[in-house]
Scaffold this motif. Structure first.
Motif, PDB file in Angstrom:
ATOM      1  N   ARG A   1       0.035  -9.167  -5.207  1.00  0.00           N
ATOM      2  CA  ARG A   1      -0.784  -8.267  -4.393  1.00  0.00           C
ATOM      3  C   ARG A   1      -0.408  -6.809  -4.659  1.00  0.00           C
ATOM      4  O   ARG A   1      -1.270  -5.934  -4.751  1.00  0.00           O
ATOM      5  CB  ARG A   1      -0.617  -8.605  -2.916  1.00  0.00           C
ATOM      6  N   LYS A   2       0.887  -6.544  -4.780  1.00  0.00           N
ATOM      7  CA  LYS A   2       1.345  -5.190  -5.094  1.00  0.00           C
ATOM      8  C   LYS A   2       0.916  -4.795  -6.502  1.00  0.00           C
ATOM      9  O   LYS A   2       0.441  -3.668  -6.732  1.00  0.00           O
ATOM     10  CB  LYS A   2       2.860  -5.112  -4.967  1.00  0.00           C
TER      11      LYS A   2
ATOM     12  N   ALA B   1      -6.630  -4.830  -1.945  1.00  0.00           N
ATOM     13  CA  ALA B   1      -6.258  -3.617  -2.672  1.00  0.00           C
ATOM     14  C   ALA B   1      -7.254  -2.481  -2.463  1.00  0.00           C
ATOM     15  O   ALA B   1      -6.860  -1.336  -2.213  1.00  0.00           O
ATOM     16  CB  ALA B   1      -6.124  -3.924  -4.161  1.00  0.00           C
TER      17      ALA B   1
ATOM     18  N   HIS C   1       0.792  -1.231   0.000  1.00  0.00           N
ATOM     19  CA  HIS C   1       0.000   0.000   0.000  1.00  0.00           C
ATOM     20  C   HIS C   1       0.821   1.275   0.000  1.00  0.00           C
ATOM     21  O   HIS C   1       0.321   2.320  -0.399  1.00  0.00           O
ATOM     22  CB  HIS C   1      -0.975   0.001   1.182  1.00  0.00           C
TER      23      HIS C   1
ATOM     24  N   ARG D   1      -2.788  -3.999  -6.632  1.00  0.00           N
ATOM     25  CA  ARG D   1      -3.069  -2.725  -5.972  1.00  0.00           C
ATOM     26  C   ARG D   1      -2.701  -1.554  -6.891  1.00  0.00           C
ATOM     27  O   ARG D   1      -3.471  -0.600  -7.044  1.00  0.00           O
ATOM     28  CB  ARG D   1      -2.296  -2.652  -4.662  1.00  0.00           C
TER      29      ARG D   1
END
Length: 319
Positions: A252-253, A299, A153, A256
């Motif tokens: 995941r990054k 996300a 994040h 996002r």
């Protein structure tokens, strides 16, 4: 006797930038050095750019020509093919750099001994100058590029994709090449691949690049179909992650950041034609619905209320 290879190659893609060629040539003259070569790639210009380059007389400048435009990615690849330096950097044809900047850049990577070095830059909008720092607080230390992809994040080094804000060992080879099918967001899969596969990097506190914003005719200002290439760019990021040993964590990054880009374009959709707005929403909905549910659930909460509202409207769900 053959001339010694230069220490640094500066690749400069340009198309129809006659308004800015004077500033560019002044920048090159103020950075001329025996160990620096400038490779200006004229990417099918239809204005006076080719003549102005040909008549410049700048020491160390070679003009390469793509008779038909290949786009920014293809033009950069043309320059990379011709580069002879131990190190390589990039400069866009409508930007400029401080005197002595290229020598300082080559000294930085030479002294640190790593695969690539990222630097800060100055964004210029009219008379307004704003310093933008690379999102890594540790400066002048050799670091692991993969460790700079996360956190999910917070802003990380893959969220600072500008190819011209750094210098790279030419021995990295294909890691430096761009996907030539992309006409915008070409540096997104490029920076992800570089951070996943290179062995070492560093950040140096140099801010010699002046990046001109709100330039009429630049791809960031044109609302045509090329603006939607960010979908193709991040689809490439996700595709290339499939074989990564840390795919689940890094995905995941990527999801996002992809969501943040989708939200940005949904919010800026008024500069697109009505058919492109519809295509934007169609592709955005299809893309988001295809994300792993756990990655999407992680996300969306971190995007902020305004962006969550955009996704709620897109997907027909409660915010």
């Amino acid at each position: 006797m053959a001339a010694a290879a230069p220490r640094l190659s500066v690749v400069i893609p340009m198309r129809d930038v006659q308004t800015y060629v004077g500033d560019l040539l002044l920048t090159l003259r103020r950075n001329t050095a025996p160990d620096i070569e400038f490779l200006a790639v004229d990417d099918g210009s239809r204005d006076d750019t080719p003549r102005l380059l040909a008549e410049s007389g700048v020491p160390g400048l070679t003009v390469l020509t793509n008779p038909s435009p290949l786009g920014l990615s293809g033009a950069r690849n043309t320059g990379l093919d011709a580069a002879r330096g131990e190190f390589v950097t990039f400069l866009d044809g409508d930007d400029w750099v401080a005197p002595g900047y290229f020598t300082a850049l080559a000294d930085a990577i030479d002294g640190l001994g790593c695969d690539f070095v990222r630097v800060d830059h100055v964004q210029v909008t009219g008379r307004r100058h704003v310093l933008h720092r690379a999102p890594m607080g540790r400066r002048g230390k050799v670091l692991d590029p993969r460790a700079a992809i996360l956190p999910v994040h917070d802003r990380s080094m893959v969220d600072y994709p500008y190819a011209w804000a750094g210098v790279y060992r030419r021995s990295l080879g294909d890691l430096l090449r761009f996907h030539d099918v992309l006409h915008t967001a070409e540096d997104r899969p490029w920076i992800w691949r570089l951070h996943r596969e290179a062995a070492s990097y560093a950040v140096a506190s140099l801010a010699g690049v002046f990046y001109r914003r709100a330039v009429s005719g630049s791809l960031t200002q044109i609302g045509d179909a090329r603006q939607l290439h960010f979908f193709d760019a991040f689809d490439l990021v996700l595709s290339e992650l499939e074989t990564d040993p840390e795919a689940e964590k890094l995905r995941r990054k990527a999801v996002r950041t992809y969501c943040a880009l989708i939200a940005h374009h949904l919010a800026e959709r008024d500069r697109l034609t009505p058919p492109l707005r519809r295509e934007l929403r169609r592709r955005a909905r299809r893309t988001v619905e295809g994300f792993p549910s756990d990655a999407l659930a992680e996300a969306l909460p971190g995007l902020g209320a305004d962006r969550r509202d955009l996704f709620a409207d897109l997907l027909g769900i409660d915010a």
